[in-house]
Design an enzyme around this catalytic site. Structure first.
Site, PDB file in Angstrom:
ATOM      1  N   ASP A   1      35.536  24.295 101.027  1.00  0.00           N
ATOM      2  CA  ASP A   1      34.337  25.025 101.437  1.00  0.00           C
ATOM      3  C   ASP A   1      33.772  25.795 100.252  1.00  0.00           C
ATOM      4  OD1 ASP A   1      32.849  26.317 104.031  1.00  0.00           O
ATOM      5  OD2 ASP A   1      33.152  27.826 102.467  1.00  0.00           O
TER       6      ASP A   1
ATOM      7  N   TYR B   1      27.997  30.779  95.698  1.00  0.00           N
ATOM      8  CA  TYR B   1      29.292  31.082  95.079  1.00  0.00           C
ATOM      9  C   TYR B   1      29.299  30.811  93.576  1.00  0.00           C
ATOM     10  CZ  TYR B   1      31.083  30.938  99.915  1.00  0.00           C
ATOM     11  OH  TYR B   1      31.300  31.136 101.248  1.00  0.00           O
TER      12      TYR B   1
ATOM     13  N   LYS C   1      26.440  25.297 101.071  1.00  0.00           N
ATOM     14  CA  LYS C   1      25.513  26.094 101.874  1.00  0.00           C
ATOM     15  C   LYS C   1      24.243  26.429 101.103  1.00  0.00           C
ATOM     16  CE  LYS C   1      29.655  28.376 103.658  1.00  0.00           C
ATOM     17  NZ  LYS C   1      30.524  28.147 102.477  1.00  0.00           N
TER      18      LYS C   1
ATOM     19  N   HIS D   1      23.244  29.381 104.891  1.00  0.00           N
ATOM     20  CA  HIS D   1      24.272  30.387 104.621  1.00  0.00           C
ATOM     21  C   HIS D   1      24.067  31.665 105.439  1.00  0.00           C
ATOM     22  CE1 HIS D   1      27.205  31.655 101.195  1.00  0.00           C
ATOM     23  NE2 HIS D   1      27.560  32.143 102.355  1.00  0.00           N
TER      24      HIS D   1
ATOM     25  N   ILE E   1      39.410  28.834 106.996  1.00  0.00           N
ATOM     26  CA  ILE E   1      39.162  28.472 105.595  1.00  0.00           C
ATOM     27  C   ILE E   1      39.699  29.587 104.685  1.00  0.00           C
ATOM     28  CG2 ILE E   1      37.240  26.863 105.868  1.00  0.00           C
ATOM     29  CD1 ILE E   1      35.320  29.216 105.534  1.00  0.00           C
TER      30      ILE E   1
END
Length: 269
Positions: free
Chosen positions: A59, A64, A89, A120, A238
């Site tokens: 994920d 990120y 996302k 997101h 996750i």
């Protein structure tokens, strides 16, 4: 369609990892490796280690800033792409730039499609439905196999369904014993939306004596108890870690079960 859990072909710690069917032929492993706040060389090394340990669900997100490192780890791992479930996302700031954003993610990851693409966070209300319609176009173009949302409440999901007729297959939200909400879970199940829970350990008082006692009774750690509790509620987990031993520990939560009384104790936290 209400998603149905079944055993998939993913192995870890001598246990098959259950999967949930998001769409015909699209099976989401219910234990994944989260990569939030893991960047640079650490993102590469951690993802390589996770794949080596047995994770097959990775994920990530545009936000990120680690897709390129994760993509390199995927290629260097030697694991066949068809055996890995990849989620990324769209940042809400990129609403209106959906095609450009997913194409940039695919280039960074070094793949021709992802398995799940999520919004997101909800963009502004005026952009929410157009963004979701664009997600359907991206899915239909084969750039992602399934589409969903993150950090949405039931009312926002209902708006998407009403305006487009398309139900998000996943809603990824923060989840922990302190945030447990049976009504929310029921709302998602009624709509056929799979819930993924993130930050379950970060948002849990791991020293709580009730959790410590349950962990001791099973000969496991408190984080393992919290993750197993989520799985008992059919919530995809996750967890993230940069430590191999913790990654292995997180995968091993299928090796024990919690009793009904233990589940109620954790629910009440």
């Amino acid at each position: 369609m209400i998603a149905r859990y079944r055993l998939g072909q993913y192995w870890a710690m001598a246990h098959e990892i259950p999967t949930v069917e998001l769409a015909p032929g699209v099976q989401l492993p219910t234990i994944g490796f989260g990569t939030w706040q893991i960047t640079g060389s650490s993102a590469y090394e951690s993802t390589r280690t996770a794949l080596d340990v047995g994770y097959r669900h990775i994920d990530t997100a545009t936000m990120y800033g680690n897709e390129e490192q994760i993509g390199r780890a995927l290629r260097d791992s030697g694991v066949d792409r068809s055996d890995i479930f990849i989620t990324t996302k769209l940042p809400p700031s990129q609403a209106g730039l959906e095609r450009q954003t997913i194409e940039a993610s695919l280039k960074a990851l070094g793949v021709d499609h992802v398995d799940l693409w999520l919004i997101h966070w909800p963009p502004s209300r005026a952009k929410s439905v157009p963004t979701w319609a664009a997600f359907q176009e991206v899915r239909d173009a084969g750039l992602t196999r399934s589409i969903g949302v993150s950090n949405y409440d039931a009312a926002l999901i209902d708006q998407l369904i009403k305006e487009t007729g398309e139900v998000p297959v996943v809603n990824q939200v923060a989840w922990s014993p302190a945030q447990h909400d049976e009504h929310f879970l029921a709302d998602m199940r009624d709509r056929g939306v799979v819930v993924e829970g993130y930050s379950s350990l970060k948002n849990t008082p791991l020293e709580d004596p009730r959790l410590v006692a349950i962990a001791a009774a099973h000969g496991v750690t408190v984080p393992q108890v919290v993750l197993r509790w989520q799985l008992h509620h059919d919530i995809v987990i996750i967890p993230k870690s940069t430590r191999r031993e913790r990654m292995t520990e997180n995968l091993s939560v299928l090796g024990f079960s919690l009793s009904a009384d233990e589940l109620e104790t954790i629910n009440a936290l």
